[in-house]
Design a protein around this motif. Structure first.
Motif, PDB file in Angstrom:
ATOM      1  N   ILE A 125       0.839  -1.200   0.000  1.00 12.40           N
ATOM      2  CA  ILE A 125       0.000   0.000   0.000  1.00 12.40           C
ATOM      3  C   ILE A 125       0.871   1.246   0.000  1.00 12.40           C
ATOM      4  CG2 ILE A 125      -1.626   1.399   1.323  1.00 12.40           C
ATOM      5  CD1 ILE A 125      -2.812  -1.149   2.421  1.00 12.40           C
ATOM      6  N   ALA A 126       1.850   1.270   0.914  1.00 20.89           N
ATOM      7  CA  ALA A 126       2.731   2.432   1.021  1.00 20.89           C
ATOM      8  C   ALA A 126       3.437   2.698  -0.302  1.00 20.89           C
ATOM      9  CB  ALA A 126       3.741   2.212   2.145  1.00 20.89           C
ATOM     10  N   ASN A 127       3.849   1.630  -0.962  1.00 17.77           N
ATOM     11  CA  ASN A 127       4.528   1.788  -2.249  1.00 17.77           C
ATOM     12  C   ASN A 127       3.555   2.281  -3.323  1.00 17.77           C
ATOM     13  OD1 ASN A 127       6.973   1.260  -3.986  1.00 17.77           O
ATOM     14  ND2 ASN A 127       5.515  -0.091  -4.994  1.00 17.77           N
ATOM     15  N   CYS A 128       2.308   1.800  -3.264  1.00 21.28           N
ATOM     16  CA  CYS A 128       1.293   2.226  -4.228  1.00 21.28           C
ATOM     17  C   CYS A 128       0.999   3.714  -4.086  1.00 21.28           C
ATOM     18  CB  CYS A 128       0.022   1.411  -4.028  1.00 21.28           C
ATOM     19  SG  CYS A 128      -1.366   1.932  -5.064  1.00 21.28           S
ATOM     20  N   VAL A 129       0.817   4.166  -2.844  1.00 18.38           N
ATOM     21  CA  VAL A 129       0.534   5.579  -2.599  1.00 18.38           C
ATOM     22  C   VAL A 129       1.699   6.443  -3.068  1.00 18.38           C
ATOM     23  CG1 VAL A 129       0.159   7.303  -0.793  1.00 18.38           C
ATOM     24  CG2 VAL A 129      -1.041   5.102  -0.684  1.00 18.38           C
ATOM     25  N   LYS A 130       2.911   5.924  -2.901  1.00 15.06           N
ATOM     26  CA  LYS A 130       4.108   6.679  -3.269  1.00 15.06           C
ATOM     27  C   LYS A 130       4.327   6.730  -4.779  1.00 15.06           C
ATOM     28  CE  LYS A 130       9.122   6.811  -2.453  1.00 15.06           C
ATOM     29  NZ  LYS A 130      10.252   6.147  -1.742  1.00 15.06           N
ATOM     30  N   THR A 131       4.118   5.594  -5.448  1.00 13.71           N
ATOM     31  CA  THR A 131       4.447   5.495  -6.869  1.00 13.71           C
ATOM     32  C   THR A 131       3.245   5.603  -7.795  1.00 13.71           C
ATOM     33  OG1 THR A 131       4.235   3.073  -6.908  1.00 13.71           O
ATOM     34  CG2 THR A 131       6.382   3.988  -6.269  1.00 13.71           C
ATOM     35  N   GLY A 132       2.038   5.346  -7.269  1.00 20.29           N
ATOM     36  CA  GLY A 132       0.850   5.380  -8.102  1.00 20.29           C
ATOM     37  C   GLY A 132       0.621   4.121  -8.902  1.00 20.29           C
ATOM     38  N   THR A 133       1.402   3.071  -8.651  1.00 20.45           N
ATOM     39  CA  THR A 133       1.221   1.783  -9.341  1.00 20.45           C
ATOM     40  C   THR A 133       0.588   0.791  -8.370  1.00 20.45           C
ATOM     41  OG1 THR A 133       3.469   1.083  -8.728  1.00 20.45           O
ATOM     42  CG2 THR A 133       3.179   2.167 -10.855  1.00 20.45           C
ATOM     43  N   SER A 134      -0.456   0.117  -8.828  1.00 20.55           N
ATOM     44  CA  SER A 134      -1.263  -0.688  -7.915  1.00 20.55           C
ATOM     45  C   SER A 134      -1.024  -2.191  -8.005  1.00 20.55           C
ATOM     46  CB  SER A 134      -2.747  -0.423  -8.181  1.00 20.55           C
ATOM     47  OG  SER A 134      -3.092  -0.817  -9.501  1.00 20.55           O
ATOM     48  N   GLN A 135      -0.212  -2.656  -8.948  1.00 24.83           N
ATOM     49  CA  GLN A 135      -0.120  -4.084  -9.196  1.00 24.83           C
ATOM     50  C   GLN A 135       0.321  -4.877  -7.962  1.00 24.83           C
ATOM     51  OE1 GLN A 135      -1.346  -5.639 -11.583  1.00 24.83           O
ATOM     52  NE2 GLN A 135      -0.585  -7.688 -11.164  1.00 24.83           N
ATOM     53  N   ALA A 136       1.360  -4.405  -7.275  1.00 20.97           N
ATOM     54  CA  ALA A 136       1.861  -5.128  -6.093  1.00 20.97           C
ATOM     55  C   ALA A 136       0.795  -5.175  -5.013  1.00 20.97           C
ATOM     56  CB  ALA A 136       3.132  -4.467  -5.572  1.00 20.97           C
ATOM     57  N   MET A 137       0.045  -4.097  -4.846  1.00 14.00           N
ATOM     58  CA  MET A 137      -0.998  -4.065  -3.832  1.00 14.00           C
ATOM     59  C   MET A 137      -2.113  -5.048  -4.162  1.00 14.00           C
ATOM     60  SD  MET A 137      -2.880  -0.788  -2.115  1.00 14.00           S
ATOM     61  CE  MET A 137      -3.584  -0.142  -3.616  1.00 14.00           C
ATOM     62  N   ILE A 138      -2.457  -5.160  -5.433  1.00 16.52           N
ATOM     63  CA  ILE A 138      -3.487  -6.115  -5.848  1.00 16.52           C
ATOM     64  C   ILE A 138      -3.040  -7.542  -5.535  1.00 16.52           C
ATOM     65  CG2 ILE A 138      -4.675  -7.091  -7.852  1.00 16.52           C
ATOM     66  CD1 ILE A 138      -4.615  -4.260  -9.059  1.00 16.52           C
ATOM     67  N   GLU A 139      -1.776  -7.841  -5.838  1.00 20.89           N
ATOM     68  CA  GLU A 139      -1.247  -9.187  -5.576  1.00 20.89           C
ATOM     69  C   GLU A 139      -1.243  -9.496  -4.079  1.00 20.89           C
ATOM     70  OE1 GLU A 139      -0.657 -11.387  -7.820  1.00 20.89           O
ATOM     71  OE2 GLU A 139      -0.887 -10.063  -9.541  1.00 20.89           O
ATOM     72  N   LYS A 140      -0.831  -8.531  -3.270  1.00 25.78           N
ATOM     73  CA  LYS A 140      -0.760  -8.759  -1.824  1.00 25.78           C
ATOM     74  C   LYS A 140      -2.146  -8.794  -1.193  1.00 25.78           C
ATOM     75  CE  LYS A 140       3.620  -9.068  -2.016  1.00 25.78           C
ATOM     76  NZ  LYS A 140       4.240 -10.415  -1.997  1.00 25.78           N
ATOM     77  N   ASN A 141      -3.087  -8.063  -1.779  1.00 25.48           N
ATOM     78  CA  ASN A 141      -4.471  -8.155  -1.318  1.00 25.48           C
ATOM     79  C   ASN A 141      -5.008  -9.567  -1.561  1.00 25.48           C
ATOM     80  OD1 ASN A 141      -7.197  -6.768  -0.612  1.00 25.48           O
ATOM     81  ND2 ASN A 141      -7.614  -7.751  -2.565  1.00 25.48           N
ATOM     82  N   TYR A 142      -4.702 -10.114  -2.736  1.00 24.79           N
ATOM     83  CA  TYR A 142      -5.105 -11.495  -3.061  1.00 24.79           C
ATOM     84  C   TYR A 142      -4.483 -12.483  -2.068  1.00 24.79           C
ATOM     85  CZ  TYR A 142      -5.275 -15.908  -5.666  1.00 24.79           C
ATOM     86  OH  TYR A 142      -5.462 -17.216  -6.029  1.00 24.79           O
ATOM     87  N   ASP A 143      -3.190 -12.339  -1.802  1.00 22.87           N
ATOM     88  CA  ASP A 143      -2.498 -13.238  -0.877  1.00 22.87           C
ATOM     89  C   ASP A 143      -3.115 -13.168   0.523  1.00 22.87           C
ATOM     90  OD1 ASP A 143      -0.790 -13.913  -2.929  1.00 22.87           O
ATOM     91  OD2 ASP A 143       0.852 -12.637  -2.250  1.00 22.87           O
ATOM     92  N   MET A 171     -10.922  -5.252 -11.770  1.00 17.83           N
ATOM     93  CA  MET A 171     -11.761  -4.307 -11.047  1.00 17.83           C
ATOM     94  C   MET A 171     -11.013  -3.703  -9.869  1.00 17.83           C
ATOM     95  SD  MET A 171     -15.660  -5.738 -11.023  1.00 17.83           S
ATOM     96  CE  MET A 171     -15.378  -7.487 -11.013  1.00 17.83           C
ATOM     97  N   LEU A 172     -10.206  -4.535  -9.201  1.00 16.32           N
ATOM     98  CA  LEU A 172      -9.409  -4.021  -8.090  1.00 16.32           C
ATOM     99  C   LEU A 172      -8.425  -2.969  -8.574  1.00 16.32           C
ATOM    100  CD1 LEU A 172      -8.635  -7.200  -5.956  1.00 16.32           C
ATOM    101  CD2 LEU A 172      -9.888  -5.177  -5.223  1.00 16.32           C
ATOM    102  N   HIS A 173      -7.849  -3.186  -9.746  1.00 15.43           N
ATOM    103  CA  HIS A 173      -6.923  -2.189 -10.293  1.00 15.43           C
ATOM    104  C   HIS A 173      -7.646  -0.860 -10.498  1.00 15.43           C
ATOM    105  CE1 HIS A 173      -3.972  -0.191 -12.804  1.00 15.43           C
ATOM    106  NE2 HIS A 173      -4.910  -0.012 -13.712  1.00 15.43           N
ATOM    107  N   LEU A 174      -8.819  -0.914 -11.113  1.00 14.56           N
ATOM    108  CA  LEU A 174      -9.577   0.313 -11.337  1.00 14.56           C
ATOM    109  C   LEU A 174      -9.959   0.962 -10.013  1.00 14.56           C
ATOM    110  CD1 LEU A 174     -11.947  -0.904 -14.208  1.00 14.56           C
ATOM    111  CD2 LEU A 174      -9.951   0.575 -14.433  1.00 14.56           C
ATOM    112  N   HIS A 175     -10.355   0.129  -9.055  1.00 18.55           N
ATOM    113  CA  HIS A 175     -10.758   0.642  -7.738  1.00 18.55           C
ATOM    114  C   HIS A 175      -9.598   1.320  -7.022  1.00 18.55           C
ATOM    115  CE1 HIS A 175     -10.979  -0.092  -3.301  1.00 18.55           C
ATOM    116  NE2 HIS A 175     -12.108   0.555  -3.472  1.00 18.55           N
ATOM    117  N   PHE A 176      -8.442   0.658  -7.006  1.00 17.06           N
ATOM    118  CA  PHE A 176      -7.297   1.231  -6.305  1.00 17.06           C
ATOM    119  C   PHE A 176      -6.780   2.479  -7.010  1.00 17.06           C
ATOM    120  CE2 PHE A 176      -6.431  -3.147  -4.404  1.00 17.06           C
ATOM    121  CZ  PHE A 176      -6.899  -2.772  -3.154  1.00 17.06           C
ATOM    122  N   GLU A 177      -6.818   2.482  -8.334  1.00 15.18           N
ATOM    123  CA  GLU A 177      -6.412   3.679  -9.059  1.00 15.18           C
ATOM    124  C   GLU A 177      -7.313   4.851  -8.683  1.00 15.18           C
ATOM    125  OE1 GLU A 177      -3.810   3.996 -11.819  1.00 15.18           O
ATOM    126  OE2 GLU A 177      -3.196   2.478 -10.361  1.00 15.18           O
TER     127      GLU A 177
END
Length: 245
Positions: A125-143, A171-177
């Motif tokens: 999450i912290a990395n997503c907020v910092k970089t604006g890329t959501s892929q890692a957060m989506i993967e970790k949410n799934y895990d 959908m999660l990508h769109l939501h997190f974006e």
């Protein structure tokens, strides 16, 4: 023996690389729904024969991310926005039942695994907020959610939930974006629901765990429908008949 297995290893490595890259591009919408995936073009792009390309596409088809049509052409799977309310209702139900079962049946080791997945999610999450890329957060949410499903000790519910989470990655990508566009949204706020859910699972409070899981799903549903309202309808052109003089 080496001469026989080496090409097979190269083929597997090539197919895995193509699968990983295309999967990321589909999940992050770099490859839009309906995009044609031409084997010849992909072979040229990845500098591989068509065999590993075809293998990667078959794997993506099994994930529901591409559709192999009757004429043997392949496209990125469409997103049926008409069925999103049905999907979100199903996600809510499966999230509630898997979280409740985890609170009832989790072992100390499984709780530790859930905590580990939660920490990895918070870092993403912290990395997503910092970089604006959501892929890692989506993967970790799934895990994270699959660690909870595993702790529920019901393989049927876990498998159904896995399929929903897989189907909902785009959908999660769109939501997190959309979520991270809120300048007031912090990593702590995004991750708060998960923290509360894990605390309820640790306390073996099944009723609270289920309620928190429901709130988490309902919140996602509300935000995603808000995203659709702002983005899908905003792109529609409205035409009206001219008023009669």
């Amino acid at each position: 023996m080496a001469k026989v297995t080496e090409p097979q290893t190269q083929k597997a490595t090539g197919a895995s690389r193509v699968y990983t890259i295309l999967r990321d591009e589909i999940l992050t919408m770099k490859l839009a729904p309906g995009t044609a995936l031409d084997e010849i073009g992909l072979s040229e792009r990845f500098d591989l024969s068509r065999s590993p390309i075809r293998e990667a596409l078959v794997r993506l088809s099994a994930d529901g991310l591409v559709s192999i049509l009757p004429n043997r052409s392949t496209i990125v799977s469409q997103m049926d926005f008409r069925r999103i309310p049905e999907f979100l209702d199903a996600l809510d139900l499966l999230q509630r039942v898997t979280t409740r079962l985890a609170a009832l049946h989790r072992s100390p080791l499984e709780l530790a695994d859930i905590r580990t997945a939660q920490k990895a999610y918070e870092k993403a999450i912290a990395n997503c907020v910092k970089t604006g890329t959501s892929q890692a957060m989506i993967e970790k949410n799934y895990d994270f959610h699959m660690a909870i499903a595993k702790a529920g000790h019901n393989v049927y519910f876990a498998d159904l939930y896995r399929r929903l989470l897989e189907e909902g990655r785009r959908m999660l990508h769109l939501h997190f974006e959309f979520q991270t566009l809120d300048e007031h949204m912090t990593a702590e706020e995004i991750g708060r629901d998960h923290t509360q859910i894990v605390d309820a699972i640790e306390a073996r409070d099944a009723d609270l765990a289920e309620e928190l899981a429901h709130r988490h799903a309902a919140q996602f549903k509300g935000r995603f429908m808000q995203f659709l309202d702002r983005n899908i309808t905003a792109s529609m052109t409205l035409t009206y008949p001219q008023a009669q003089p």
